[in-house]
Design a protein around this motif. Structure first.
Motif, short mmCIF file in Angstrom:
data_model
loop_
_atom_site.label_atom_id
_atom_site.label_comp_id
_atom_site.label_asym_id
_atom_site.label_seq_id
_atom_site.Cartn_x
_atom_site.Cartn_y
_atom_site.Cartn_z
N GLY A 251 0.81 -1.21 0.00
CA GLY A 251 0.00 0.00 0.00
C GLY A 251 0.84 1.26 0.00
O GLY A 251 1.93 1.31 0.58
N ARG A 252 0.33 2.31 -0.62
CA ARG A 252 1.08 3.56 -0.75
C ARG A 252 1.28 4.28 0.58
O ARG A 252 2.13 5.16 0.68
N GLU A 253 0.52 3.89 1.60
CA GLU A 253 0.70 4.53 2.90
C GLU A 253 2.08 4.25 3.49
O GLU A 253 2.52 4.93 4.41
N MET A 254 2.79 3.24 2.94
CA MET A 254 4.13 2.91 3.43
C MET A 254 5.23 3.43 2.51
O MET A 254 6.34 2.90 2.50
N ALA A 255 4.93 4.48 1.76
CA ALA A 255 5.93 5.03 0.84
C ALA A 255 7.16 5.55 1.58
O ALA A 255 8.25 5.62 1.01
N GLN A 256 7.03 5.92 2.86
CA GLN A 256 8.16 6.41 3.65
C GLN A 256 8.73 5.31 4.55
O GLN A 256 9.20 5.57 5.65
N HIS A 257 8.71 4.09 4.05
CA HIS A 257 9.17 2.96 4.87
C HIS A 257 10.67 3.08 5.20
O HIS A 257 11.09 2.66 6.28
N ALA A 258 11.46 3.65 4.31
CA ALA A 258 12.90 3.78 4.58
C ALA A 258 13.13 4.72 5.76
O ALA A 258 13.93 4.42 6.66
N GLU A 259 12.43 5.87 5.78
CA GLU A 259 12.56 6.82 6.89
C GLU A 259 12.08 6.17 8.19
O GLU A 259 12.68 6.36 9.26
N PHE A 260 10.98 5.42 8.10
CA PHE A 260 10.46 4.73 9.29
C PHE A 260 11.50 3.77 9.86
O PHE A 260 11.71 3.71 11.07
N SER A 261 12.16 3.00 9.00
CA SER A 261 13.15 2.03 9.46
C SER A 261 14.33 2.73 10.12
O SER A 261 14.88 2.24 11.12
N ILE A 262 14.74 3.88 9.58
CA ILE A 262 15.85 4.63 10.18
C ILE A 262 15.46 5.13 11.57
O ILE A 262 16.25 5.06 12.53
N GLU A 263 14.23 5.61 11.72
CA GLU A 263 13.77 6.17 13.00
C GLU A 263 13.57 5.10 14.07
O GLU A 263 13.77 5.35 15.26
N THR A 264 13.15 3.90 13.69
CA THR A 264 12.78 2.88 14.67
C THR A 264 13.76 1.72 14.74
O THR A 264 13.72 0.94 15.71
N GLY A 265 14.61 1.57 13.73
CA GLY A 265 15.48 0.40 13.67
C GLY A 265 14.77 -0.87 13.28
O GLY A 265 15.30 -1.97 13.43
N LEU A 266 13.54 -0.73 12.76
CA LEU A 266 12.72 -1.89 12.40
C LEU A 266 12.65 -2.01 10.87
O LEU A 266 12.04 -1.18 10.21
N PRO A 267 13.26 -3.03 10.28
CA PRO A 267 13.20 -3.19 8.82
C PRO A 267 11.79 -3.59 8.38
O PRO A 267 11.09 -4.32 9.09
N VAL A 268 11.39 -3.12 7.19
CA VAL A 268 10.07 -3.42 6.65
C VAL A 268 10.23 -4.31 5.43
O VAL A 268 11.00 -4.01 4.51
N PHE A 269 9.47 -5.40 5.41
CA PHE A 269 9.45 -6.32 4.27
C PHE A 269 8.04 -6.32 3.69
O PHE A 269 7.05 -6.23 4.43
#
Length: 340
Positions: A251-269
């Motif tokens: 879904g397009r709501e996760m377009a900022q997944h890279a920024e999210f991973s940097i902020e939380t340390g949680l990788p998104v698959f």
């Protein structure tokens, strides 16, 4: 007519086929039925498989008879069936339904609550029958509103999936192997449940090992920025040992997944397109949550406190997949085991 009840003419065809020496699989092909359907019908009608359990007159094995099988079917199909959920059992079932337990959860726990009283045991199908079919009995009709669908009759349903194109996605095939078998805690599945058009959404997270649920509101819209900020706040509540991975759809709501991973340390698959089973725990949880937020709801005024209260309900209800532990119990045990 696959999927429908056998007709009397089909039972006659089964009898004639057996007399002619056809196998049950061959008869199934002729009728356009499943071999299991024919096998079950022959067994119920006193056919070949009954020979090892008993013999009829003259010492000969019992034989499938279409007329006898038809009478058995008519008896099995008589409605309404006598209601079993009455008296003290009805009172217990009513209380658990009002606590938003499902009939399956109730049926599984009754033998544990009343180990010495089989009169207090009942199947989940019997509870459904009492809610949806019985015209008499002690279960109030309005208790059906406590089921997650809120329906007054049982009905199959499906889920529509939204997909989008995102940059820099890590496919689910790259997710750590220890997330696959659910043996390690800290791997999450996530998604949104949507209100009516333009009327908010709810972030839903499910921990794969324990099925523990976290929820957060998106009151105005679910742009990538809003989703990232609220999801970051939700993940920040977790200890580091519970931040191993997050699986989401495309879904397009996760377009900022890279920024999210940097902020939380949680990788998104990200799941493959049209593959909702790759985040099946989250799909199931979203279905449960529709009991509280039906499709078309206005979610713009849902608070974090309301989300936490509903998550608490789900996290303190026993789950069959957890051997009837609650998600909260399963997660606590996992954390204690690693701490030791």
């Amino acid at each position: 007519m696959p999927g429908s009840r056998l007709l009397e003419s089909e039972r006659v065809a089964i009898e004639r086929g057996l007399d002619a020496g056809l196998t049950q699989a061959q008869i199934a092909v002729v009728l356009g039925r499943s071999p299991a359907t024919v096998s079950r019908e022959v067994r119920r009608g006193g056919g070949k498989r009954s020979a090892r359990r008993g013999v009829a007159l003259m010492g000969r094995p019992r034989r499938y008879r279409a007329d006898r099988a038809q009478q058995f079917a008519l008896v099995r199909g008589r409605r309404p069936k006598p209601c079993r959920v009455v008296g003290a059992l009805a009172a217990v079932v009513t209380g658990l339904l009002e606590a938003d337990w499902s009939p399956q959860q109730i049926a599984a726990m009754l033998p544990k609550l009343f180990p010495d009283d089989q009169a207090m045991w009942v199947s989940h199908e019997t509870i459904y029958q009492s809610l949806f079919v019985q015209t008499r009995g002690e279960l109030r009709r309005e208790l059906a509103a406590h089921l997650r669908t809120g329906r007054t009759r049982r009905k199959p349903h499906g889920t529509v999936e939204r997909r989008g194109k995102l940059k820099g996605m890590m496919p689910i095939s790259q997710r750590p192997a220890d997330a696959e078998d659910r043996a390690v805690h800290g791997h999450w599945e996530g998604d949104l449940i949507l209100g009516a058009v333009g009327k908010g959404a709810i972030i839903t997270l499910v921990e794969r090992h324990s099925r523990f649920v976290l929820l957060a509101p998106l009151n105005t819209n679910h742009t990538a920025t809003d989703t990232r900020e609220q999801l970051t706040a939700l993940i920040s509540r977790l200890p580091l040992e519970l931040r191993k991975s997050l699986t989401w759809d495309q879904g397009r709501e996760m377009a900022q997944h890279a920024e999210f991973s940097i902020e939380t340390g949680l990788p998104v698959f990200f799941c493959d397109p049209h593959s909702p089973w790759q985040r099946g725990s989250n799909e199931n949880t979203n279905g449960l949550l529709r009991q509280y937020w039906p499709k078309g709801s206005d979610l713009r005024h849902v608070t974090q406190a309301e989300c936490d209260a509903i998550a608490l309900r789900l996290n303190t209800r026993p789950r069959q997949t957890l051997n009837w532990q609650t998600p909260a119990q399963a997660l606590d045990r996992a954390l204690l085991a690693t701490a030791g």
